[in-house]
Motif scaffolding. Structure first.
Motif, PDB file in Angstrom:
ATOM      1  N   HIS A  16       0.831  -1.195   0.000  1.00 31.04           N
ATOM      2  CA  HIS A  16       0.000   0.000   0.000  1.00 31.04           C
ATOM      3  C   HIS A  16       0.871   1.253   0.000  1.00 31.04           C
ATOM      4  O   HIS A  16       0.649   2.173  -0.797  1.00 31.04           O
ATOM      5  CB  HIS A  16      -0.911  -0.049   1.228  1.00 31.04           C
ATOM      6  N   ILE A  62      -8.729  -4.160   2.271  1.00 37.96           N
ATOM      7  CA  ILE A  62      -9.543  -3.063   1.741  1.00 37.96           C
ATOM      8  C   ILE A  62     -10.747  -2.815   2.644  1.00 37.96           C
ATOM      9  O   ILE A  62     -11.055  -1.677   2.997  1.00 37.96           O
ATOM     10  CB  ILE A  62      -9.985  -3.360   0.288  1.00 37.96           C
ATOM     11  N   ASN A  65      -9.780  -0.971   5.742  1.00 36.62           N
ATOM     12  CA  ASN A  65      -9.160   0.344   5.544  1.00 36.62           C
ATOM     13  C   ASN A  65      -9.873   1.193   4.494  1.00 36.62           C
ATOM     14  O   ASN A  65      -9.271   2.106   3.925  1.00 36.62           O
ATOM     15  CB  ASN A  65      -7.695   0.151   5.137  1.00 36.62           C
ATOM     16  N   LEU A  69      -8.359   4.409   2.330  1.00 34.20           N
ATOM     17  CA  LEU A  69      -8.099   4.199   0.908  1.00 34.20           C
ATOM     18  C   LEU A  69      -8.893   5.175   0.044  1.00 34.20           C
ATOM     19  O   LEU A  69      -8.368   5.709  -0.937  1.00 34.20           O
ATOM     20  CB  LEU A  69      -8.411   2.759   0.525  1.00 34.20           C
TER      21      LEU A  69
END
Length: 75
Positions: A16, A62, A65, A69
Protein backbone atom coordinates in the motif's frame (compact mmCIF):
# COMPACT_ATOMS: atom_id res chain seq x y z
CA UNK A 1 -4.09 -12.60 14.85
CA UNK A 2 -1.85 -15.51 13.93
CA UNK A 3 1.83 -14.84 13.09
CA UNK A 4 1.23 -15.58 9.39
CA UNK A 5 -1.74 -13.18 9.32
CA UNK A 6 0.41 -10.48 10.92
CA UNK A 7 3.10 -11.04 8.28
CA UNK A 8 0.53 -10.84 5.46
CA UNK A 9 -0.92 -7.64 6.93
CA UNK A 10 2.56 -6.09 7.03
CA UNK A 11 3.19 -7.14 3.41
CA UNK A 12 -0.08 -5.53 2.35
CA UNK A 13 0.72 -2.38 4.30
CA UNK A 14 4.16 -2.16 2.64
CA UNK A 15 2.55 -2.72 -0.77
CA UNK A 16 0.00 0.00 0.00
CA UNK A 17 2.78 2.45 0.91
CA UNK A 18 4.64 1.57 -2.29
CA UNK A 19 1.53 2.25 -4.38
CA UNK A 20 1.12 5.64 -2.70
CA UNK A 21 4.65 6.57 -3.76
CA UNK A 22 4.53 5.24 -7.33
CA UNK A 23 2.14 6.93 -9.75
CA UNK A 24 2.53 4.15 -12.34
CA UNK A 25 1.24 1.61 -9.83
CA UNK A 26 -1.68 3.90 -8.97
CA UNK A 27 -2.54 4.16 -12.65
CA UNK A 28 -2.50 0.38 -13.04
CA UNK A 29 -4.95 0.08 -10.14
CA UNK A 30 -7.20 2.86 -11.47
CA UNK A 31 -8.21 0.75 -14.49
CA UNK A 32 -10.27 -1.42 -12.16
CA UNK A 33 -13.97 -1.19 -12.90
CA UNK A 34 -15.20 -2.73 -9.65
CA UNK A 35 -13.93 -4.08 -6.34
CA UNK A 36 -13.30 -7.58 -7.69
CA UNK A 37 -11.11 -6.29 -10.51
CA UNK A 38 -9.30 -3.93 -8.12
CA UNK A 39 -8.47 -6.81 -5.79
CA UNK A 40 -7.34 -9.01 -8.69
CA UNK A 41 -5.08 -6.28 -10.07
CA UNK A 42 -3.62 -5.65 -6.61
CA UNK A 43 -2.81 -9.35 -6.19
CA UNK A 44 -1.20 -9.45 -9.63
CA UNK A 45 0.86 -6.30 -9.00
CA UNK A 46 1.88 -7.60 -5.61
CA UNK A 47 3.09 -10.85 -7.15
CA UNK A 48 5.04 -8.94 -9.81
CA UNK A 49 6.75 -6.96 -7.05
CA UNK A 50 7.62 -10.00 -4.92
CA UNK A 51 4.75 -9.89 -2.45
CA UNK A 52 2.69 -12.94 -1.69
CA UNK A 53 -0.87 -12.24 -0.66
CA UNK A 54 -4.17 -13.75 -1.70
CA UNK A 55 -7.35 -12.31 -3.13
CA UNK A 56 -9.11 -12.75 0.22
CA UNK A 57 -6.27 -11.06 2.13
CA UNK A 58 -6.39 -8.02 -0.16
CA UNK A 59 -10.18 -7.88 0.09
CA UNK A 60 -10.00 -8.03 3.87
CA UNK A 61 -7.34 -5.27 3.93
CA UNK A 62 -9.54 -3.06 1.74
CA UNK A 63 -12.61 -3.74 3.89
CA UNK A 64 -10.72 -2.80 7.06
CA UNK A 65 -9.16 0.34 5.54
CA UNK A 66 -11.85 1.55 3.14
CA UNK A 67 -12.10 5.12 4.45
CA UNK A 68 -8.34 5.65 4.40
CA UNK A 69 -8.10 4.20 0.91
CA UNK A 70 -10.96 6.34 -0.38
CA UNK A 71 -9.31 9.48 0.95
CA UNK A 72 -5.94 8.57 -0.57
CA UNK A 73 -7.13 7.50 -3.99
CA UNK A 74 -10.29 9.47 -4.67
CA UNK A 75 -9.42 12.92 -3.35
Amino acid sequence: MLPQQVQQFHQLKKFHQLVLQDSSLKERLRVATDEASLVSIAVQLGNELGYNFTYQEVKSYIDKNIFILMRQFLF
